[in-house]
Design an enzyme around this catalytic site. Structure first.
Site, PDB file in Angstrom:
ATOM      1  N   ASP A   7       6.720 -18.454   2.010  1.00 56.93           N
ATOM      2  CA  ASP A   7       5.337 -18.027   1.714  1.00 56.93           C
ATOM      3  C   ASP A   7       4.958 -16.905   2.663  1.00 56.93           C
ATOM      4  O   ASP A   7       5.582 -16.707   3.711  1.00 56.93           O
ATOM      5  CB  ASP A   7       4.344 -19.192   1.840  1.00 56.93           C
ATOM      6  N   SER A   8       3.899 -16.202   2.294  1.00 53.97           N
ATOM      7  CA  SER A   8       3.396 -15.142   3.170  1.00 53.97           C
ATOM      8  C   SER A   8       2.812 -15.747   4.450  1.00 53.97           C
ATOM      9  O   SER A   8       2.656 -15.046   5.440  1.00 53.97           O
ATOM     10  CB  SER A   8       2.299 -14.359   2.454  1.00 53.97           C
ATOM     11  N   CYS A  70       4.706 -18.936  -3.230  1.00 50.46           N
ATOM     12  CA  CYS A  70       3.704 -17.877  -3.084  1.00 50.46           C
ATOM     13  C   CYS A  70       3.547 -17.227  -4.450  1.00 50.46           C
ATOM     14  O   CYS A  70       4.507 -16.655  -4.983  1.00 50.46           O
ATOM     15  CB  CYS A  70       4.203 -16.854  -2.065  1.00 50.46           C
ATOM     16  N   GLU A 162      -5.956 -18.413   6.898  1.00 45.53           N
ATOM     17  CA  GLU A 162      -4.969 -18.061   7.939  1.00 45.53           C
ATOM     18  C   GLU A 162      -5.632 -18.032   9.321  1.00 45.53           C
ATOM     19  O   GLU A 162      -5.022 -18.380  10.316  1.00 45.53           O
ATOM     20  CB  GLU A 162      -4.316 -16.700   7.643  1.00 45.53           C
ATOM     21  N   CYS A 194      -2.846 -19.744  -6.223  1.00 43.89           N
ATOM     22  CA  CYS A 194      -2.448 -19.291  -4.890  1.00 43.89           C
ATOM     23  C   CYS A 194      -2.199 -20.562  -4.093  1.00 43.89           C
ATOM     24  O   CYS A 194      -3.016 -21.491  -4.130  1.00 43.89           O
ATOM     25  CB  CYS A 194      -3.563 -18.467  -4.254  1.00 43.89           C
ATOM     26  N   HIS A 196      -2.385 -21.215  -1.089  1.00 44.36           N
ATOM     27  CA  HIS A 196      -3.352 -21.543  -0.032  1.00 44.36           C
ATOM     28  C   HIS A 196      -4.513 -22.387  -0.580  1.00 44.36           C
ATOM     29  O   HIS A 196      -5.155 -23.112   0.168  1.00 44.36           O
ATOM     30  CB  HIS A 196      -3.954 -20.269   0.584  1.00 44.36           C
TER      31      HIS A 196
HETATM   32  N1  DGL Z   1      -0.050 -18.344  -0.774  1.00 43.41           N
HETATM   33  C1  DGL Z   1       0.060 -17.012  -1.299  1.00 43.41           C
HETATM   34  C2  DGL Z   1      -0.042 -17.064  -2.832  1.00 43.41           C
HETATM   35  O1  DGL Z   1       0.240 -18.107  -3.414  1.00 43.41           O
HETATM   36  C3  DGL Z   1      -0.964 -16.170  -0.615  1.00 43.41           C
HETATM   37  C4  DGL Z   1      -0.773 -14.748  -0.816  1.00 43.41           C
HETATM   38  C5  DGL Z   1      -1.340 -13.866   0.255  1.00 43.41           C
HETATM   39  O2  DGL Z   1      -0.737 -13.808   1.320  1.00 43.41           O
HETATM   40  O3  DGL Z   1      -2.337 -13.181  -0.035  1.00 43.41           O
HETATM   41  O4  DGL Z   1      -0.333 -16.091  -3.494  1.00 43.41           O
END
Ligand code: DGL
Length: 270
Positions: A7-8, A70, A162, A194, A196
């Site tokens: 993931d990011s 992600c 974050e 997403c 998150h």
């Molecule tokens: N968890 C990532 C997603 O599902 C977040 C993306 C981001 O870093 O903006 O898109």
């Protein structure tokens, strides 16, 4: 027997915990590109380059199979990676298709023509990059007809999570839900597109109201990975130990992850 989870940043931990519950015998190596989060405001080429770098690191850790936990990477980079970059003996899978299969009541690999499904009005909450890619609508159109999708780009929510600023994250979620409802007053289903956002699932549900079914990816993806590994056991990689890797500040990221998962998590430098 290790599988990589990319993931990011921290959002993929929602998927990781569902994977660990569903597949306790599998070791998972988690990679969070916290240094470069959020991806949702980057262009497709940047997301592609960063995602490839993370996936290579997970291959080096003995994971032949990597789950892109992600949506932004799944939407903006996965197809290009699969078409021209992933070697024959490796696999990279995304989180979009399992979700859409669940929404359209399809079994894995059911490639029959698109058909009418029960749900007609779907709200999609996702990052600006995921919304701009229109990947969700494209994948849905392969499987279902007559579904009206209204997408809401939820700027700022990933940054707030974050940063650990959950009060700001809640306020942003409520205002994004209001904005969506102005465009689609009565969605039947809402997709948290997403990884998150499951951390804010109760807020989404509260703001949307009881009548809206909220689809969140973690358990759907876990079921789909269990099914995949049942069919392709050779894709359990050579690695044996689980690990948490980050490109960000290991202490900060460990402390946020510990807070989110409510257990001690220690990240090492990627
Ligand atoms: N968890 C990532 C997603 O599902 C977040 C993306 C981001 O870093 O903006 O898109």
């Amino acid at each position: 027997m290790a599988v990589g989870v990319f993931d990011s940043g921290l959002g993929g931990l929602t998927v990781l915990s569902a994977l660990e519950r569903r597949l306790p015998e599998v070791a998972f190596v988690y990679y969070g590109d916290n240094l470069h989060a959020p991806y949702g405001v980057r262009d497709a080429d940047a997301v592609y380059d960063l995602t490839c770098r993370g996936v290579e690191r997970l291959w080096a850790a003995g994971c032949d199979l990597v789950i892109l936990a992600c949506n932004t990477a799944s939407a903006a980079a996965l197809r290009r990676m699969q078409e021209s970059w992933v070697p024959r003996d490796k696999r990279v899978l995304g989180v979009f298709v399992p979700l859409i299969e669940a929404l359209t009541e399809r079994q894995w690999g059911d490639n029959s023509p698109p058909r009418e499904v029960a749900v007609k009005h779907v709200a999609l909450f996702a990052t600006p990059a995921t919304v701009a890619s229109r990947a969700f609508q494209r994948e849905l159109a392969f499987r279902a007809i007559g579904v009206d999708v209204e997408a809401q780009a939820c700027g700022g929510v990933v940054d707030a999570i974050e940063e650990g600023d959950m009060i700001l994250a809640e306020a942003l979620v409520r205002s994004h839900v209001d904005a969506l409802k102005r465009k689609m007053p009565q969605p039947e289903a809402a997709v948290l597109g997403c990884t998150h956002y499951p951390l804010m699932e109760e807020i989404f549900q509260d703001a949307l109201g009881e009548g809206v079914q909220v689809y969140s990816q973690a358990s759907i993806v876990a079921e789909s990975l269990a099914d995949y590994l049942g069919r392709r056991p050779e894709m359990r990689g050579a690695g044996e130990a689980g690990a948490f890797l980050t490109t960000g500040d290991t202490r900060r990221v460990s402390s946020r992850a510990t807070q989110f998962l409510r257990r001690e998590i220690r990240f090492d430098a990627a």
